[in-house]
Design a protein around this motif. Structure first.
Motif, PDB file in Angstrom:
ATOM      1  N   LEU A 109       1.612   6.514  -6.766  1.00 47.59           N
ATOM      2  CA  LEU A 109       0.480   7.470  -6.925  1.00 47.59           C
ATOM      3  C   LEU A 109       0.798   8.895  -6.748  1.00 47.59           C
ATOM      4  CD1 LEU A 109      -2.548   7.808  -7.884  1.00 47.59           C
ATOM      5  CD2 LEU A 109      -3.124   7.795  -5.545  1.00 47.59           C
ATOM      6  N   ALA A 110       1.685   9.355  -5.909  1.00 43.92           N
ATOM      7  CA  ALA A 110       2.017  10.836  -5.694  1.00 43.92           C
ATOM      8  C   ALA A 110       2.865  11.182  -6.748  1.00 43.92           C
ATOM      9  CB  ALA A 110       2.382  10.825  -4.249  1.00 43.92           C
ATOM     10  N   GLN A 111       3.761  10.173  -7.071  1.00 47.72           N
ATOM     11  CA  GLN A 111       4.651  10.528  -8.163  1.00 47.72           C
ATOM     12  C   GLN A 111       3.974  10.875  -9.585  1.00 47.72           C
ATOM     13  OE1 GLN A 111       7.719   7.658  -8.975  1.00 47.72           O
ATOM     14  NE2 GLN A 111       8.529   8.700 -10.601  1.00 47.72           N
ATOM     15  N   ARG A 112       3.106  10.200  -9.853  1.00 40.41           N
ATOM     16  CA  ARG A 112       2.275  10.394 -10.954  1.00 40.41           C
ATOM     17  C   ARG A 112       1.588  11.465 -10.971  1.00 40.41           C
ATOM     18  NH1 ARG A 112       5.558   7.366 -12.820  1.00 40.41           N
ATOM     19  NH2 ARG A 112       5.576   5.205 -12.751  1.00 40.41           N
ATOM     20  N   GLU A 113       0.786  11.581 -10.019  1.00 44.67           N
ATOM     21  CA  GLU A 113       0.134  12.843  -9.752  1.00 44.67           C
ATOM     22  C   GLU A 113       1.068  14.213  -9.994  1.00 44.67           C
ATOM     23  OE1 GLU A 113      -1.780  12.293  -5.873  1.00 44.67           O
ATOM     24  OE2 GLU A 113      -3.696  11.625  -7.108  1.00 44.67           O
ATOM     25  N   ALA A 114       2.129  14.277  -9.376  1.00 44.94           N
ATOM     26  CA  ALA A 114       3.141  15.453  -9.343  1.00 44.94           C
ATOM     27  C   ALA A 114       3.446  15.437 -11.045  1.00 44.94           C
ATOM     28  CB  ALA A 114       4.243  15.267  -8.721  1.00 44.94           C
ATOM     29  N   GLN A 154       0.826  -1.159  -0.120  1.00 43.89           N
ATOM     30  CA  GLN A 154      -0.017   0.013  -0.019  1.00 43.89           C
ATOM     31  C   GLN A 154       0.897   1.292  -0.163  1.00 43.89           C
ATOM     32  OE1 GLN A 154      -2.484   0.403   3.379  1.00 43.89           O
ATOM     33  NE2 GLN A 154      -3.526   2.315   2.461  1.00 43.89           N
ATOM     34  N   ALA A 155       1.988   1.258   0.780  1.00 41.63           N
ATOM     35  CA  ALA A 155       2.799   2.432   0.738  1.00 41.63           C
ATOM     36  C   ALA A 155       3.407   2.656  -0.242  1.00 41.63           C
ATOM     37  CB  ALA A 155       3.761   2.221   1.894  1.00 41.63           C
ATOM     38  N   LEU A 156       3.971   1.550  -1.171  1.00 41.63           N
ATOM     39  CA  LEU A 156       4.369   1.738  -2.526  1.00 41.63           C
ATOM     40  C   LEU A 156       3.539   2.146  -3.471  1.00 41.63           C
ATOM     41  CD1 LEU A 156       6.674  -1.644  -2.369  1.00 41.63           C
ATOM     42  CD2 LEU A 156       7.575   0.692  -2.295  1.00 41.63           C
ATOM     43  N   ALA A 157       2.387   1.644  -3.452  1.00 45.28           N
ATOM     44  CA  ALA A 157       1.400   2.197  -4.192  1.00 45.28           C
ATOM     45  C   ALA A 157       1.031   3.625  -4.272  1.00 45.28           C
ATOM     46  CB  ALA A 157       0.188   1.259  -4.222  1.00 45.28           C
TER      47      ALA A 157
END
Length: 112
Positions: free
Chosen positions: A94-99, A87-90
């Motif tokens: 996700l945060a990287q993709r949103e950025a 979950q933490a890795l996902a």
């Protein structure tokens, strides 16, 4: 005669040593460790390791019921550590993709 029969029935009802349960718990700990649980779910993976060590000690002492119970708990703790780590890795991905999306939107907004 009744005592002999009761003793024989008790021997047949005895479960085999929980070797498979210990192996499954050990594999679950390995799986959690491989998913970076030491970084993302350190408390849970430590509980799993401790439980596995206690299960192995119980097995060595011939306390098979305790070993079985401790191995099941260690397996559950390791599964939780694995899930929390994934979950933490996902969430990090996700945060990287949103950025990246935000950066692209800024670039496209400035190009107009």
């Amino acid at each position: 005669m009744g005592a002999v029969l009761a003793c024989a029935l008790a021997a047949c009802a005895t479960l085999p040593p929980p070797t498979a349960e210990l192996n499954a718990a050990e594999q679950a700990v390995v799986r959690a460790t491989g998913a970076d649980a030491d970084q993302y779910a350190s408390a849970e993976v430590e509980l799993a390791r401790d439980g596995l060590a206690r299960a192995q000690a119980a097995m060595a002492d011939g306390r098979h019921d305790d070993a079985r119970r401790l191995a099941a708990a260690a397996h559950a703790d390791a599964d939780l550590a694995h899930a929390l780590s994934r979950q933490a890795l996902a969430e990090a991905e996700l945060a990287q993709r949103e950025a990246e999306v935000e950066q692209l939107q800024r670039r496209l907004g400035g190009a107009r």
